[in-house]
Design an enzyme around this catalytic site. Structure first.
Site, short mmCIF file in Angstrom:
data_model
loop_
_atom_site.label_atom_id
_atom_site.label_comp_id
_atom_site.label_asym_id
_atom_site.label_seq_id
_atom_site.Cartn_x
_atom_site.Cartn_y
_atom_site.Cartn_z
N ASN A 1 2.98 -7.89 7.09
CA ASN A 1 3.17 -6.96 6.61
C ASN A 1 4.64 -6.04 7.63
O ASN A 1 4.41 -4.94 7.63
CB ASN A 1 2.66 -5.51 5.65
CG ASN A 1 2.32 -5.96 4.08
OD1 ASN A 1 2.32 -7.39 3.90
ND2 ASN A 1 1.01 -5.56 4.04
N ALA B 1 -3.49 -16.27 8.72
CA ALA B 1 -2.31 -17.04 7.62
C ALA B 1 -1.55 -18.02 8.67
O ALA B 1 -0.77 -19.21 8.11
CB ALA B 1 -1.69 -16.17 7.04
N SER C 1 -0.88 -8.43 0.63
CA SER C 1 -2.43 -8.83 -0.15
C SER C 1 -2.81 -8.50 -0.85
O SER C 1 -3.37 -9.28 -1.98
CB SER C 1 -2.59 -6.98 0.54
OG SER C 1 -3.74 -7.27 2.03
#
Length: 447
Positions: free
Chosen positions: A324, A339, A396
């Protein structure tokens, strides 16, 4: 402070989050624990550990198998012990500063040691909004039965745009068409590695299959709220008594692993311990709404990549939050770790207008730093500790939507390999107008 881009995000002088287009204030600085993560050849892990004992002087090795989850948390805290996770062939070792050069040279010379990396601190990938208890009031529900016959599922999701009616079903389920799916994820094990879970939440008690804490001195109970929210999005019931439907795969079996403390932070060792546990317990999906920031040009972590490959071979798909840290449109941060590993599905967040959320990271880095798919991630309603509910935003929140759809696919295609499940998920996405670097294959769609 509030948990923001992979960690605390500082508010401005007026108490508000940074404006869109600005790099987030208080960007989380990379933190290291002083320990090292060592990836070993699974065919002869002891050979690699023996090499480290003789040349680096690491502490005695304790092997932890997935069924022995309870011992992992405390062992990771002991400086006199190195921990080897058997299922995935990875170890966490404590190395004295004057021995770190010897560690690197030993790893280069010993074929049984594939990679060594400093252990980092990781964070929940969420922008937290004030918790609210459900009052029972929602706008009038508009049935879209008539429209289904005139539109494809994805066209309908796109055409609804921001005009979502959430009296009976959250907008995330409508956008992904999960509320129209004929499968429920029945019997599919989905591991959620996060801040734990409210084990007494009336909506979630029925879906919890196994729980374990990898945080030293902490039970699996969720004192943060992040994990409970994510688990609710994955497997909240089809007909909650006091809320609209918010769960993607209501009959999935949840493995709840607490790998982040009640402040929303943890370590690579705790994450890897949770992954080891989840794979050993037969998880078809591992959902990780967590990560750490990376710099432009930074390569993906070799340990997580190889662990993800080994998990895929065992039949487990891993999804993780892209992070984010962006301030769109002028500032886009690269997909965070883990990720950014090629073998882990990176999930971006969409807002109710199906545009990329302003905070969602993008494919700035090559070699694994791509976004794979985009899911609803803004203003997401789900469960909260204390038997209540709250609305949260972040990549999330996008990640458990994706894990839930993988659970639906796994039920419908029980004979598929993990790689085939990944491919089916991506091929079923609905393309949106945004570039691939922002949303990957497109908008997540349920089978």
């Amino acid at each position: 402070m509030t948990n923001g881009p992979n960690g605390p995000m500082r508010r401005g002088h007026n108490g508000e989050l940074p404006e869109r287009g600005e790099p987030p204030l208080g960007r989380q600085v990379t933190e290291y624990t002083g320990r090292y993560v060592v990836l070993l050849d699974q065919r002869e892990p002891e050979r690699g550990m023996d090499a480290l004992r003789s040349s680096v002087g690491i502490a005695s090795v304790e092997r932890v198998r997935g069924a022995e989850a309870g011992s992992a948390a405390e062992l990771l805290q002991r400086p006199d012990v190195s921990v080897l996770f058997d299922e995935l062939g990875v170890a966490v070792v404590d190395v004295q500063p004057d021995q770190r050069h010897a560690l690197v040279t030993t790893a280069e010379a010993e074929a049984a040691i594939i990679a060594t990396e400093p252990e980092r601190v990781v964070y929940a990938s969420v922008i937290t909004e004030p918790q609210r208890t459900l009052t029972g009031f929602f706008p009038t529900y508009r049935s879209d039965d008539d429209e289904v016959s005139r539109h494809t599922r994805a066209e309908l999701a796109s055409s609804l745009g921001p005009a979502w009616d959430e009296q009976n079903t959250t907008w995330g389920l409508q956008a992904t068409r999960a509320n129209w799916s004929t499968v429920t994820g029945r019997g599919v094990k989905i591991a959620v590695l996060d801040t734990g879970v409210d084990t007494d939440h009336p909506d979630l008690t029925g879906c919890l299959d196994e729980t374990a804490s990898f945080v030293p001195g902490a039970s699996v109970e969720d004192g943060h709220g992040h994990g409970t929210h994510c688990i609710g999005t994955v497997a909240g019931p089809a007909k909650p008594e006091h809320a609209p439907r918010y769960g993607m795969a209501g009959e999935a079996r949840i493995l709840a692993g607490k790998v982040l403390n009640d402040r929303g932070s943890g370590t690579d060792g705790q994450i890897l311990a949770g992954m080891n546990w989840a794979v050993s317990h037969g998880a078809r999906v591992i959902s990780m709404s967590l990560g750490a920031p990376v710099e432009p040009g930074e390569l993906f972590p070799q340990t997580y990549e190889n662990v993800a490959r080994r998990a895929l071979q065992r039949g487990t798909v891993i999804v993780a939050a892209s992070g984010n840290e962006s301030g769109r449109p002028r500032f886009i941060a690269p997909v965070g770790r883990p990720a950014n590993c090629p073998s882990i599905l990176a999930v971006a967040a969409l807002g109710k207008d199906l545009a990329t959320a302003f905070f969602s990271n993008g494919a700035i880095n090559s070699a694994g730093g791509e976004v794979n798919i985009a899911s609803p991630g803004a203003d997401i309603f789900s469960a909260a500790p204390g038997g209540t509910y709250q609305t949260m935003s972040g990549t999330s929140m996008a990640t458990p939507h994706t894990a839930g759809v993988l659970g639906l696919l796994a039920q419908g295609h029980s004979d598929m390999s993990a790689a085939e499940l990944q491919a089916r998920l991506l091929s079923g996405a609905y393309p949106l107008a945004q570039p691939v670097s922002d949303i990957g294959a497109g908008l997540l769609q349920a089978p």
